[in-house]
Motif scaffolding. Structure first.
Motif, PDB file in Angstrom:
ATOM      1  N   LYS A   1       0.916  -1.187  -0.028  1.00  0.00           N
ATOM      2  CA  LYS A   1       0.104   0.031  -0.026  1.00  0.00           C
ATOM      3  C   LYS A   1       0.854   1.369   0.139  1.00  0.00           C
ATOM      4  O   LYS A   1       2.066   1.322   0.502  1.00  0.00           O
ATOM      5  CB  LYS A   1      -1.038   0.025   1.266  1.00  0.00           C
TER       6      LYS A   1
ATOM      7  N   LEU B   1       0.739   5.421   0.699  1.00  0.00           N
ATOM      8  CA  LEU B   1       0.126   6.953   1.280  1.00  0.00           C
ATOM      9  C   LEU B   1       0.699   7.995   0.465  1.00  0.00           C
ATOM     10  O   LEU B   1       1.948   8.145   0.951  1.00  0.00           O
ATOM     11  CB  LEU B   1      -0.122   6.832   2.679  1.00  0.00           C
TER      12      LEU B   1
ATOM     13  N   CYS C   1       0.289   9.518  -8.181  1.00  0.00           N
ATOM     14  CA  CYS C   1      -0.946   8.596  -7.671  1.00  0.00           C
ATOM     15  C   CYS C   1      -1.689   8.071  -9.050  1.00  0.00           C
ATOM     16  O   CYS C   1      -1.815   6.896  -9.096  1.00  0.00           O
ATOM     17  CB  CYS C   1      -1.586   9.268  -6.754  1.00  0.00           C
TER      18      CYS C   1
ATOM     19  N   LYS D   1      -1.922   4.120 -10.148  1.00  0.00           N
ATOM     20  CA  LYS D   1      -3.163   3.329 -10.377  1.00  0.00           C
ATOM     21  C   LYS D   1      -3.316   2.645 -11.545  1.00  0.00           C
ATOM     22  O   LYS D   1      -3.754   1.690 -11.662  1.00  0.00           O
ATOM     23  CB  LYS D   1      -4.342   4.081 -10.199  1.00  0.00           C
TER      24      LYS D   1
ATOM     25  N   SER E   1      -2.771  -0.766  -2.759  1.00  0.00           N
ATOM     26  CA  SER E   1      -3.619   0.118  -2.823  1.00  0.00           C
ATOM     27  C   SER E   1      -2.964   1.541  -2.510  1.00  0.00           C
ATOM     28  O   SER E   1      -1.861   1.527  -1.967  1.00  0.00           O
ATOM     29  CB  SER E   1      -4.692  -0.045  -1.571  1.00  0.00           C
TER      30      SER E   1
ATOM     31  N   GLU F   1      -3.460   5.758  -1.600  1.00  0.00           N
ATOM     32  CA  GLU F   1      -4.417   6.582  -1.099  1.00  0.00           C
ATOM     33  C   GLU F   1      -3.727   8.077  -1.098  1.00  0.00           C
ATOM     34  O   GLU F   1      -2.633   8.407  -0.641  1.00  0.00           O
ATOM     35  CB  GLU F   1      -4.705   6.614   0.460  1.00  0.00           C
TER      36      GLU F   1
ATOM     37  N   VAL G   1      -4.092  12.142   0.102  1.00  0.00           N
ATOM     38  CA  VAL G   1      -4.519  13.062   0.898  1.00  0.00           C
ATOM     39  C   VAL G   1      -3.974  14.425   0.542  1.00  0.00           C
ATOM     40  O   VAL G   1      -2.722  14.629   0.619  1.00  0.00           O
ATOM     41  CB  VAL G   1      -4.027  12.591   2.424  1.00  0.00           C
TER      42      VAL G   1
ATOM     43  N   LYS H   1      -2.746  10.896  10.859  1.00  0.00           N
ATOM     44  CA  LYS H   1      -2.969   9.927   9.377  1.00  0.00           C
ATOM     45  C   LYS H   1      -1.760   9.105   9.166  1.00  0.00           C
ATOM     46  O   LYS H   1      -1.764   7.994   8.798  1.00  0.00           O
ATOM     47  CB  LYS H   1      -3.284  10.922   7.889  1.00  0.00           C
TER      48      LYS H   1
END
Length: 218
Positions: free
Chosen positions: A151, A153, A170, A174, A181, A183, A185, A210
């Protein structure tokens, strides 16, 4: 431009260690002009390999032998450190780490990638560069696809000139076919690495929280 021993970086690392129940290893990598790029990448890879060398419980640092959880390793950094963190994760995906070491996630805070006026500075600091398509400046699809973690972030800041390249990273991750995964922010109303200068600011605390939760939760 700064050091692992800089006040802001050390305090952030210490806070994350305390709140996430993590052992943090902060890397003091070589800086331009004394050591041009790729010294920062090679030093960081050597540090990661050094940490991983404790997985069998017989490494040179007793604290890591006794306390580090090598089944839950995270790589992270801000600005240039975000770029380096991506490159390390890609290298893990290509080269692997010793048995027993599992890189769960990578955290990129306001990361630097190509596509801004900073490009020429990076090219100058890296005499062995591959031009504007250098995969360290513009991550290649194949490197993104084999990112060696589960993952990611990524933080971007609304008033940061690197905002768009962070968002673009990002999007490309993808689309790459990577199985993990990601994410994104966005820190609204603030500038590049704002949290280092005023760590008690409400938005800085939100970023830190976070960051910590990403490490703590599966």
């Amino acid at each position: 431009m700064q050091s692992a021993f800089s006040h802001g970086h050390h305090n952030f690392a210490s806070t994350v260690a305390a709140e996430a129940g993590a052992t943090v290893v902060s890397v003091e990598y070589g800086l331009f002009p004394a050591r041009p790029i790729p010294a920062c990448y090679e030093d960081s890879w050597a540090a990661l390999r050094w940490v991983a060398g404790h997985a069998d419980g017989d490494g040179p640092d007793p604290w890591l032998n006794e306390h580090a959880d090598f089944g839950r390793v995270f790589i992270g950094g801000n600005s240039a450190g975000g770029n380096i963190s991506h490159t390390l994760a890609a290298r893990v995906g290509s080269n692997g780490l010793p048995q027993g070491v599992r890189v769960v996630g990578v955290i990129l805070v306001h990361p630097y990638f190509g596509g801004t006026d900073d490009d020429q500075m990076w090219l100058y600091m890296c005499p062995t560069n591959g031009g504007l398509s250098d995969p360290r400046l513009k991550p290649a699809k194949e490197d993104l696809a084999r990112l060696g973690c589960e993952k990611a972030l990524v933080f971007v800041a609304e008033k940061d000139h690197l905002r768009e390249v962070g968002i673009g990273y990002c999007e490309e991750l993808k689309k790459s076919g990577w199985g993990g995964s990601v994410e994104l922010v966005e820190n609204v109303g603030v500038e590049h690495c704002f949290y280092m200068f005023d760590p008690k600011n409400e938005k800085a605390v939100e970023l830190k929280d976070k960051f910590v939760s990403f490490i703590k939760h599966n």
